[in-house]
Scaffold this active site. Structure first.
Site, PDB file in Angstrom:
ATOM      1  N   ASP A 154     -20.012 -81.439  84.127  1.00 20.37           N
ATOM      2  CA  ASP A 154     -21.130 -82.315  84.476  1.00 20.37           C
ATOM      3  C   ASP A 154     -22.423 -81.489  84.497  1.00 20.37           C
ATOM      4  O   ASP A 154     -22.639 -80.747  85.434  1.00 20.37           O
ATOM      5  CB  ASP A 154     -20.891 -83.036  85.804  1.00 20.37           C
ATOM      6  N   GLU A 201     -21.617 -68.621  89.224  1.00 20.88           N
ATOM      7  CA  GLU A 201     -20.724 -69.650  88.684  1.00 20.88           C
ATOM      8  C   GLU A 201     -20.789 -69.740  87.174  1.00 20.88           C
ATOM      9  O   GLU A 201     -19.834 -70.187  86.528  1.00 20.88           O
ATOM     10  CB  GLU A 201     -21.074 -71.012  89.287  1.00 20.88           C
TER      11      GLU A 201
END
Length: 587
Positions: free
Chosen positions: A327, A522
């Site tokens: 996403d 991340e």
């Protein structure tokens, strides 16, 4: 003199009208959860519209100081006393400060008791700098450990956090709670750090959620309840068994593993005809017709100007893309009519049969067959082996492109594959799903023929610059690891060498950024001079669970070969150099 509403107020009122009564009507859309504070309702709308916090997730992570009914009663008293019903920003801020606690207060730091300073993995890493770095990554498990305070269990209505019985390792940053597919790579790292008790506790948390919800949610918040994430639970158990060989744990878990598989087959599947034969394949498909609470205002703004039905359909697609873990990405964009380019508003993952989702389920079917065989249930073992064979055929027939040498997502609306580059195009190789002996060599040729290998800091998530975080220039640890593992375990020397080259580059990228920022992130930018990734809905987060786990996996696989020295060649050139050396040696 009449008060003229400001543009934000007008926009808010129009959205209130558009968002009202959305739990009924055609399409059978659902709310994210039944909380009138954390998932739906005027309080959520007004707080997020006022943009009290830079990150929409901040508010919906805040615990209540009193019961929801008491807080809502106070809110409606103020609304009814306010002309027009929209509280001024200062009044809203005061209300939130009075009735809510800061996010994260329902969790406390936890040091895993099975943590050790020098797991055996460190002894398998020859490069001194990499070994020292691995030791620091091992220490991060102590920093990312959390346990829930007792009130999360005793007063669940006052928290958006979903209670689980065991402590856990969180990703880091804004991701204060557990996340589903993140935890697969976290678990791999924990197991390599000899923290089997911590890993078992996390798996037991997911088994608990299977009992409670019937599926594993996207993450540990009530606003994630209606959506899951890539289904790695069966693979988590496989990883745990590889380190413990605990048949008793398998016997205890097997019912929940099958239940998760049934959830995906009953709620996320579609029948597809290929070559006159019908197959059942899976997709991401969440029928929640309201904005994501953790990104509420962004979703609301994206839908401004659309008819109510189109708004709800768009929000359902955004939830579905969030379920994919990607996403957001051009992978889910339906192209607009030329010369228009597709945007986030064109997101439609429910129309896509994803290669990687079906590869994961293909691997899960094979594992379930193996698990049932181990437990002596030969009937179910045969059932799952048959399901695995059926899916392997479907993956081969629908996704594989012989001329290109890769697997491609299939668009159900356009009835054609999406031939853009994504690392997910290689996932059947990782899952060993319907793969023939020559496929790895063709995949290497596919990669070398694309521009993906021209990036020396990692395999990009796509070759499209969209501003979304699952596109160029970002690279993500899980996609690197699955690509590398798929290439490494093939019988092709070319594929094995490319796997090592990609591992070497990813390790060096992560190390260089760590030395620069003293943090793990991340995602990473594969362009430029080496830096954390960017784009998407929020600032890049550090910690970071799955990144740490993947680095430990690569150091475990290649610890005797990897070096910390700076790399200066692309994977394609590096492979050619090694190949030349091998040819000279043979001559």
């Amino acid at each position: 003199m009449p008060v003229v509403p400001t543009w934000p107020a007008l926009l808010f009122l129009s959205l209130c009208k558009a968002l009202s009564g959305q739990q009924a009507g055609p399409g059978h859309f659902l709310p994210p959860c039944d909380s009138q504070i954390y998932c739906t309702g005027q309080l959520l709308q007004q707080v997020q519209e006022a943009q009290l916090f830079e990150d929409d997730k901040h508010f919906v992570d805040m615990p209540l100081k009193a019961s929801p009914d008491a807080v809502l009663e106070q809110f409606w008293m103020q609304v009814n006393a306010t002309p027009g019903g929209a509280l001024p920003k200062e009044q809203l801020a005061a209300f939130v400060d009075t009735h809510f606690s800061p996010p994260g207060e329902e969790l406390e730091n936890w040091v895993p008791p099975d943590w050790t300073a020098s797991p055996p993995l460190l002894g398998r890493i020859l490069d001194e700098k990499l070994r020292s770095w691995a030791q620091k990554l091992n220490e991060k498990w102590r920093q990312l450990g959390r346990q829930m305070k007792p009130e999360v269990k005793t007063s669940p209505e006052r928290h958006s956090l979903i209670y689980v019985p065991n402590p856990l390792i969180v990703p880091g940053g804004r991701f204060r709670e557990y996340y589903y597919w993140d935890s697969f790579w976290v678990l791999e790292g924990l197991l390599l750090s000899n923290m089997t008790a911590t890993a078992e506790g996390m798996i037991r948390n997911f088994l608990y959620l299977m009992d409670k919800l019937g599926h594993v949610p996207n993450g540990g918040r009530v606003y994630y309840k209606q959506r899951s994430q890539p289904p790695f639970l069966t693979l988590m158990v496989e990883s745990y068994l590889r380190h413990t060989n605990s048949t008793a744990f398998l016997r205890e878990s097997i019912g929940r593993l099958e239940a998760e598989y049934r959830f995906w087959q009953e709620n996320r599947s579609v029948n597809v005809s290929v070559g006159g034969k019908e197959y059942v394949l899976n997709r991401y498909h969440v029928q929640v017709g309201e904005p994501r609470p953790e990104s509420y205002w962004k979703d609301a703004l994206l839908a401004v100007g659309l008819p109510r039905g189109a708004q709800r359909a768009l929000w359902a697609e955004l939830h579905s893309a969030a379920e994919s873990g990607w996403d957001f990405s051009s992978r889910w964009f339906l192209p607009g009519p030329p010369p228009l380019k597709a945007t986030l508003q064109d997101t439609q993952p429910s129309a896509v049969l994803p290669v990687d989702l079906n590869a994961i389920l293909c691997r899960a079917e094979q594992l379930l067959a193996s698990f049932y065989e181990t437990l002596g249930d030969h009937v179910k073992a045969k059932q799952f082996q048959a399901a695995h064979q059926e899916r392997a055929l479907a993956v081969r027939h629908l996704f594989w492109d012989e001329d290109t040498g890769a697997w491609f997502d299939y668009n159900l609306l356009r009835q054609r594959p999406n031939k853009a580059f994504y690392p997910s195009n290689l996932m059947p190789l990782w899952a060993e799903c319907g793969v023939t002996p020559g496929d790895a060599g063709k995949v290497v040729s596919y990669l070398k023929g694309s521009s993906a290998l021209s990036y020396t800091k990692g395999l990009p998530t796509s070759l499209a610059h969209t501003g979304q975080q699952w596109d160029l220039p970002n690279a993500w640890a899980p996609l690197q690891q699955m690509t590398i593992e798929g290439l490494a375990k093939s019988s092709s020397p070319e594929a094995q060498q490319l796997a090592f080259t990609l591992a070497q580059q990813w390790v060096r990228t992560n190390l260089a950024v760590y030395e620069r920022f003293q943090s793990m992130f991340e995602k990473y930018d594969v362009e430029g001079d080496g830096q954390p990734g960017g784009g998407g809905e929020y600032e890049v987060q550090e910690g970071f669970g799955w990144t740490n786990g993947v680095i430990l996996q690569l150091l475990d696989r290649y610890g005797e070969q990897l070096t910390s020295a700076a790399a200066s060649t692309s994977p394609a050139l590096a492979w050619l150099g090694v190949a030349s050396i091998l040819l000279l040696a043979l001559n």
